[in-house]
Design a protein around this motif. Structure first.
Motif, mmCIF file in Angstrom:
data_model
loop_
_atom_site.group_PDB
_atom_site.id
_atom_site.type_symbol
_atom_site.label_atom_id
_atom_site.label_comp_id
_atom_site.label_asym_id
_atom_site.label_seq_id
_atom_site.Cartn_x
_atom_site.Cartn_y
_atom_site.Cartn_z
ATOM 1 N N ASP A 1 -11.504 -0.357 -7.810
ATOM 2 C CA ASP A 1 -10.678 -1.011 -6.797
ATOM 3 C C ASP A 1 -11.595 -1.482 -5.672
ATOM 4 O O ASP A 1 -12.265 -0.664 -5.045
ATOM 5 N N TYR B 1 -13.848 6.534 5.266
ATOM 6 C CA TYR B 1 -14.292 6.400 3.873
ATOM 7 C C TYR B 1 -15.638 5.701 3.894
ATOM 8 O O TYR B 1 -15.846 4.753 4.645
ATOM 9 N N GLU C 1 0.320 -3.128 -6.568
ATOM 10 C CA GLU C 1 -0.727 -2.278 -7.158
ATOM 11 C C GLU C 1 -0.133 -1.013 -7.807
ATOM 12 O O GLU C 1 -0.483 0.113 -7.403
ATOM 13 N N HIS D 1 -4.413 -3.974 5.769
ATOM 14 C CA HIS D 1 -3.047 -3.495 5.517
ATOM 15 C C HIS D 1 -2.120 -3.982 6.611
ATOM 16 O O HIS D 1 -2.367 -3.761 7.786
ATOM 17 N N ASP E 1 -8.110 -8.168 -2.260
ATOM 18 C CA ASP E 1 -7.950 -6.791 -2.724
ATOM 19 C C ASP E 1 -7.476 -6.805 -4.175
ATOM 20 O O ASP E 1 -6.437 -7.400 -4.491
ATOM 21 N N GLU F 1 -4.197 -4.024 -9.728
ATOM 22 C CA GLU F 1 -3.777 -4.594 -8.439
ATOM 23 C C GLU F 1 -4.161 -6.061 -8.353
ATOM 24 O O GLU F 1 -5.292 -6.429 -8.682
ATOM 25 N N HIS G 1 0.914 -3.732 -0.143
ATOM 26 C CA HIS G 1 0.916 -3.978 1.310
ATOM 27 C C HIS G 1 0.656 -5.440 1.631
ATOM 28 O O HIS G 1 -0.048 -6.149 0.879
ATOM 29 N N CYS H 1 -13.283 2.151 -4.752
ATOM 30 C CA CYS H 1 -12.733 3.410 -5.266
ATOM 31 C C CYS H 1 -12.887 3.377 -6.781
ATOM 32 O O CYS H 1 -12.682 2.329 -7.402
ATOM 33 N N TRP I 1 -9.218 12.565 -0.127
ATOM 34 C CA TRP I 1 -9.013 11.201 -0.648
ATOM 35 C C TRP I 1 -8.453 11.210 -2.069
ATOM 36 O O TRP I 1 -7.408 10.612 -2.330
ATOM 37 N N HIS J 1 -7.950 6.288 -5.210
ATOM 38 C CA HIS J 1 -8.855 6.759 -4.142
ATOM 39 C C HIS J 1 -9.907 7.719 -4.651
ATOM 40 O O HIS J 1 -10.386 8.577 -3.899
ATOM 41 N N TYR K 1 -13.714 2.649 6.511
ATOM 42 C CA TYR K 1 -12.273 2.541 6.728
ATOM 43 C C TYR K 1 -11.683 3.952 6.764
ATOM 44 O O TYR K 1 -11.741 4.682 5.763
HETATM 45 C C1 LIG Z 1 -10.546 4.183 0.232
HETATM 46 C C2 LIG Z 1 -9.763 3.054 0.771
HETATM 47 C C3 LIG Z 1 -8.490 3.528 1.262
HETATM 48 C C4 LIG Z 1 -8.380 4.554 2.234
HETATM 49 C C5 LIG Z 1 -7.075 4.827 2.607
HETATM 50 S S1 LIG Z 1 -6.039 3.789 1.705
HETATM 51 C C6 LIG Z 1 -7.298 3.014 0.850
HETATM 52 C C7 LIG Z 1 -7.011 1.963 -0.103
HETATM 53 C C8 LIG Z 1 -7.652 1.902 -1.338
HETATM 54 C C9 LIG Z 1 -7.337 0.876 -2.224
HETATM 55 C C10 LIG Z 1 -6.377 -0.090 -1.872
HETATM 56 O O1 LIG Z 1 -6.007 -1.105 -2.698
HETATM 57 C C11 LIG Z 1 -5.769 -0.018 -0.671
HETATM 58 O O2 LIG Z 1 -4.867 -0.947 -0.364
HETATM 59 C C12 LIG Z 1 -6.073 1.024 0.226
#
Ligand SMILES: CCc1ccsc1-c1ccc(O)c(O)c1
Ligand SMILES: [Mn+2]
Ligand SMILES: [Mn+2]
Length: 257
Positions: A92, A61, A199, A173, A103, A230, A166, A66, A216, A75, A58
């Motif tokens: 996460d 990543y 979150e 998202h 999520d 979250e 989100h 995370c 990140w 992150h 993503y």
């Molecule tokens: C690493 C995943 C990521 C990358 C950009 S935003 C994001 C991320 C991480 C955790 C989340 O809960 C989320 O909604 C987005």
């Protein structure tokens, strides 16, 4: 976008898998475990359950979750550094099951932690639950952030503004952006069938964040402790359904009552 019973049913399944995975993380979080070991377990758990982590590839990543430790706000990238007694770590994870995203994240203590760290985790979890309690058709989206901000700041903590919740469903998202601060009267009206995450990231010190050179890892500018929880929720006739609750009562590991 508004979802019907079919979407809710699919989200229940995806979010249950995510909640079960976060239950499996708890016994791994101890002195000496590396965050890469947690990441590997979450990758394999997805594979064993026909689900893929949404974060893999993503926006470049490359991990399945995370892992954000102590003053890391969010992150944090899993690595080979062992967890240490006294750390607090957010894990996460988002699984995609049959195209639907679940999520969620929780905080985990490593062994004995300071009372101030325990209090921060409790304040952060309660902030999330206050935000969730504000959700019902007819209120404005701002009611969520107002509830979170009011509680967290009354507890002398601060609310991170740089990242938000989100909309979620068949997209990771989507609209709306769910702010964790703000005013009750602001934003679009909540309606039955809306699905989104809340979150909140709460700091013991100041709210300001900076992102490290890896592009990140977000950390508190004053290096104060930060925590996050979250949930993914759906708006119902009279409130909301929390899709990512632990099926084993493990939503706030290491916290009493
Ligand atoms: C690493 C995943 C990521 C990358 C950009 S935003 C994001 C991320 C991480 C955790 C989340 O809960 C989320 O909604 C987005
Ligand atoms: Mn997440
Ligand atoms: Mn999210």
């Amino acid at each position: 976008r508004l979802h019907g019973e079919e979407g809710f049913e699919a989200m229940r399944k995806a979010c249950l898998l995510t909640a079960q995975a976060l239950d499996l993380v708890a016994p791994m979080v101890k002195n000496g475990t590396t965050t890469n070991e947690i990441d590997q377990m979450l990758y394999e758990y997805g594979m064993d359950n026909n689900a893929i982590p949404a974060t893999l590839n993503y926006r470049g990543y490359t991990k399945s979750c995370c892992t954000s430790i102590n003053h890391v706000v969010c992150h944090g990238i899993p690595n080979d550094k062992p967890l240490r007694e006294g750390d607090i770590v957010n894990v996460d994870v988002t699984y995609v099951l049959d195209g639907w995203h679940g999520d969620s994240s929780r905080m985990y203590p490593v062994g004995e932690i300071k009372r101030s760290a325990e209090r921060l985790m409790e304040v952060t979890h309660e902030s999330l639950m206050r935000g969730i309690a504000a959700v019902k058709p007819g209120v404005k989206l701002g009611a969520i952030g107002a509830a979170i901000q009011e509680f967290a700041e009354a507890e002398r903590c601060s609310v991170v503004r740089d990242f938000c919740g989100h909309g979620i469903g068949q997209l990771f998202h989507d609209a709306p952006n769910v702010l964790h601060y703000g005013r009750v009267s602001e934003g679009p009206e909540l309606r039955k069938g809306m699905i989104f995450t809340i979150e909140p990231m709460i700091n013991l010190g100041r709210p300001h964040v900076k992102v490290l050179a890896d592009g990140w890892t977000a950390v508190t500018r004053d290096r104060s402790l930060s925590a996050q929880y979250e949930h993914t929720i759906g708006v119902t006739d009279d409130g909301c359904e929390i899709f990512t609750l632990s099926p084993n009562g493990l939503d706030r590991p290491g916290l009493s009552s």
